[in-house]
Design an enzyme around this catalytic site. Structure first.
Site, PDB file in Angstrom:
ATOM      1  N   CYS A   1       0.800  -1.175  -0.004  1.00 61.18           N
ATOM      2  CA  CYS A   1       0.024   0.146  -0.105  1.00 61.18           C
ATOM      3  C   CYS A   1       0.923   1.334  -0.001  1.00 61.18           C
ATOM      4  CB  CYS A   1      -0.820   0.037   1.395  1.00 61.18           C
ATOM      5  SG  CYS A   1      -1.829  -1.354   1.389  1.00 61.18           S
TER       6      CYS A   1
ATOM      7  N   GLY B   1      -0.621   1.084  -5.035  1.00 67.54           N
ATOM      8  CA  GLY B   1      -2.001   0.185  -4.758  1.00 67.54           C
ATOM      9  C   GLY B   1      -3.440   1.063  -5.517  1.00 67.54           C
TER      10      GLY B   1
ATOM     11  N   ASN C   1       0.755   0.448   6.069  1.00 66.28           N
ATOM     12  CA  ASN C   1       1.329  -0.219   4.823  1.00 66.28           C
ATOM     13  C   ASN C   1       2.055  -1.403   5.471  1.00 66.28           C
ATOM     14  OD1 ASN C   1       4.103   0.102   2.474  1.00 66.28           O
ATOM     15  ND2 ASN C   1       2.562  -1.366   2.347  1.00 66.28           N
ATOM     16  N   GLY C   2       1.950  -2.908   4.889  1.00 62.68           N
ATOM     17  CA  GLY C   2       2.383  -3.795   5.478  1.00 62.68           C
ATOM     18  C   GLY C   2       1.585  -4.960   5.845  1.00 62.68           C
TER      19      GLY C   2
ATOM     20  N   TYR D   1      10.836  -4.393  -7.882  1.00 60.78           N
ATOM     21  CA  TYR D   1       9.459  -4.068  -8.637  1.00 60.78           C
ATOM     22  C   TYR D   1       8.735  -2.845  -8.333  1.00 60.78           C
ATOM     23  CZ  TYR D   1       4.763  -4.725 -10.305  1.00 60.78           C
ATOM     24  OH  TYR D   1       3.679  -4.412 -10.947  1.00 60.78           O
TER      25      TYR D   1
HETATM   26  P1  5GP Z   1       4.036 -13.690 -13.955  1.00 60.27           P
HETATM   27  O1  5GP Z   1       5.249 -13.942 -14.023  1.00 60.27           O
HETATM   28  O2  5GP Z   1       3.262 -13.734 -12.630  1.00 60.27           O
HETATM   29  O3  5GP Z   1       3.152 -13.764 -14.915  1.00 60.27           O
HETATM   30  O4  5GP Z   1       4.143 -12.028 -13.882  1.00 60.27           O
HETATM   31  C1  5GP Z   1       5.500 -11.194 -14.019  1.00 60.27           C
HETATM   32  C2  5GP Z   1       5.219  -9.791 -14.116  1.00 60.27           C
HETATM   33  O5  5GP Z   1       4.559  -9.272 -12.965  1.00 60.27           O
HETATM   34  C3  5GP Z   1       6.436  -9.091 -14.278  1.00 60.27           C
HETATM   35  O6  5GP Z   1       6.409  -8.223 -15.121  1.00 60.27           O
HETATM   36  C4  5GP Z   1       6.457  -8.106 -12.875  1.00 60.27           C
HETATM   37  O7  5GP Z   1       6.855  -6.778 -13.155  1.00 60.27           O
HETATM   38  C5  5GP Z   1       5.093  -8.132 -12.284  1.00 60.27           C
HETATM   39  N1  5GP Z   1       4.982  -8.217 -11.048  1.00 60.27           N
HETATM   40  C6  5GP Z   1       5.844  -8.633  -9.949  1.00 60.27           C
HETATM   41  N2  5GP Z   1       5.477  -8.463  -8.768  1.00 60.27           N
HETATM   42  C7  5GP Z   1       4.271  -7.991  -8.719  1.00 60.27           C
HETATM   43  C8  5GP Z   1       3.195  -7.581  -7.978  1.00 60.27           C
HETATM   44  O8  5GP Z   1       3.341  -7.512  -6.799  1.00 60.27           O
HETATM   45  N3  5GP Z   1       1.901  -6.881  -8.478  1.00 60.27           N
HETATM   46  C9  5GP Z   1       1.918  -6.662  -9.765  1.00 60.27           C
HETATM   47  N4  5GP Z   1       0.655  -6.028 -10.223  1.00 60.27           N
HETATM   48  N5  5GP Z   1       2.804  -7.207 -10.612  1.00 60.27           N
HETATM   49  C10 5GP Z   1       3.955  -7.708 -10.256  1.00 60.27           C
HETATM   50 MG    MG Z   2       6.730  -6.200 -15.247  1.00 60.04          MG
END
Ligand code: 5GP
Ligand code: MG
Length: 501
Positions: free
Chosen positions: A2, A30, A103-104, A265
């Site tokens: 968050c 978020g 957040n957490g 990320y």
């Molecule tokens: P997956 O391997 O699950 O299909 O997706 C990987 C992608 O999800 C990567 O491009 C990365 O940037 C993104 N990603 C990694 N962690 C998260 C997260 O916590 N939330 C979201 N929305 N995307 C994430």
């Molecule tokens: Mg990505």
């Protein structure tokens, strides 16, 4: 994950427009719900709902949010639900009119909720660990304050610091917390390992200092506050409504273990967390991975490096420079698709990647392409992207992940699917490669990732790397806990619904 923000402005001013602007800057943390709670001398004003910041607040709402002090929150649901009742900030009128933005994720919320019920006679109405945290702070404030004479007059900094000391004893997990006591002041707290970020800035308004707390320094930049510092693990900082500042370490010294996934990320690249620039860390991730490719596979004929937008870009650029290979944008992202909802009858996630990304065939046709992403979680995204690169005519498709394989759940606030859904779970690198359909696959080593995030060792820091190594810094995580967490995970989980990018 968050995003949180808190502001103590000049007395007599209305700070809701600034909080709104700040939440817009933290939106990446978020997208599920947003809220603002402001305080005058004696009253609070509150608006929270599901949706993006720009949808939750209209001009009329901002105008109704009065007062010179307030909190804001953007929600990304973790194990809990996503009902509007779980949108923050949370408020309870007893004692003193207390509100929080958190957040957490607490990892002992079940025991805590039971305890609060039995010992503190407090009732928790939602599944949210943040509501437990609000009630914990309320119960401890009440206890410390009533141990002193004349509660209403006795609320001073010392009382609050003591309550925070007790909160640290009872709460386990991650919490960057902003709390507000109506008409009195704002309190910033970071858990004893400092897992989630929280920083503090100030600016002058009419010769007086105003204070802003935020999850990420980018909010300070955009709102034109000067960075003062990060909140220390276990520390509490109080800013009274008249601008008086005090701070205290409220826990015995614990090791600082910020979450490394913020650098991989989560955070915006223009933020600096605990003195480390996210952008620099990502460049370095690309550089060290590039070096490893040169060492391990000098024979690979890579014609072009293509990032997965947006999260793979920064590292990909530096990786390409290190390899001495052209960097090209081969995927175009539709920036207007936020969340991809699953329409009835559609075959879920594969298509959502396709809707979000399209290829520029010239960049793939007849070439050996190295695609770079920040991380691979389920592997759905990478699988689909490899297919798209092939349909665009790529000769060979190599894939690089700037983070190591994700094989353990993150229990400190990042929503991740159940373990068996990770593509790397119980699979060798070659099996993963074959699963995503790539000709070659490389993952960052954890050691190299840590080195990148400490900028080649120039910054001292030990991180929480639990989703890569299963070592949970705040302890108390066993397989029973993880199983419960996974079974609690509802279909409404953000990760399920969203097309990853
Ligand atoms: P997956 O391997 O699950 O299909 O997706 C990987 C992608 O999800 C990567 O491009 C990365 O940037 C993104 N990603 C990694 N962690 C998260 C997260 O916590 N939330 C979201 N929305 N995307 C994430
Ligand atoms: Mg990505």
């Amino acid at each position: 994950m968050c995003g949180i923000i808190g502001l103590v402005g000049l007395e007599g001013t209305r700070i809701s427009p600034t909080l709104y602007d700040g939440l817009l800057v933290l939106q990446h943390r978020g997208q599920d719900a947003a809220g603002i709670l402001t305080s005058t001398e004696s009253r609070v004003f509150h608006r929270r709902a599901n949706g993006l910041v720009r949808d939750v607040f209209q001009m009329k709402h901002i105008e109704l949010l009065q007062g010179s002090m307030g909190l804001g929150h953007v929600r990304y649901p973790t194990a809990g639900g996503s009902s509007a009742a779980e949108a923050q900030p949370f408020y309870t009128n007893s004692p003193f009119g207390l509100s929080i933005a958190h957040n957490g994720n607490l990892t002992n919320s079940e025991e805590l909720i039971n305890d609060l019920h039995r010992k503190d006679h407090r009732r928790i109405n939602t599944d949210s660990d943040s509501e437990a945290l609000l009630n914990l702070l309320a119960a401890e404030l009440q206890r410390v304050a009533s141990g002193r004479k004349g509660i209403s007059e006795s609320l001073d900094e010392d009382t609050v610091f003591q309550a925070i000391e007790r909160l640290h004893e009872r709460a386990v997990g991650s919490y960057s917390l902003l709390a507000m006591i109506t008409g009195w002041g704002l309190i910033a707290v970071r858990d004893i390992h400092g897992i989630r970020p929280l920083c503090m800035g100030s600016r002058y308004n009419d010769g007086q200092k105003e204070y802003l707390f935020a999850s990420e320094s980018v909010a300070l930049d955009v709102l034109e506050f000067q960075m003062e510092r990060d909140i220390e693990p276990g520390e509490a900082v109080i800013v009274r409504s008249n601008g008086k500042v005090s701070s205290r370490m409220c826990a015995p010294a614990a090791e600082h273990r910020p979450c490394i996934f913020e650098h991989v990320y989560f955070s915006r690249p223009d933020s600096t967390i605990d003195g480390i620039s996210v952008h620099e860390a990502r460049l370095e991730m690309g550089r060290v991975l590039g070096q490893r490719i040169l060492e391990e596979r000098p024979d690979l004929q890579i014609d072009v490096v293509v990032p997965v937008p947006d999260s793979g870009r920064i590292a990909a650029l530096e990786l390409a420079t290190t390899l001495g290979v052209q960097y090209r944008e081969g995927f175009v992202k539709n920036r207007y698709i936020g969340r991809t909802f699953i329409m009835p009858g559609q075959s879920v996630r594969k298509d959502s990647v396709r809707k979000k990304l399209n290829t520029i065939s010239n960049e793939f046709n007849g070439k050996n392409v190295l695609i770079v992403d920040d991380s691979i979680v389920r592997g759905n995204t990478s699988k689909r992207i490899v297919q798209m690169a092939r349909s665009a005519g790529a000769e060979k498709v190599f894939f690089a992940s700037c983070a190591p394989p994700v094989i353990h759940p993150n229990v400190y606030g990042i929503d991740m699917p159940a373990r068996h859904e990770y593509i790397a779970y119980n699979r060798s690198i070659d099996e993963i490669r074959s699963e995503i359909g790539a000709d070659w696959l490389i993952y960052q080593n954890l050691e190299d990732l840590v080195s990148a995030c400490t900028l080649g060792g120039n910054q001292k820091m030990t991180f929480d790397c639990s989703c890569f190594n299963g070592e949970y810094v705040a302890g108390n995580i066993d397989s029973a806990y993880l199983e419960k967490l996974e079974s609690k995970r509802k279909d409404g989980s953000k990760y399920r619904q969203q097309a990853m990018t």
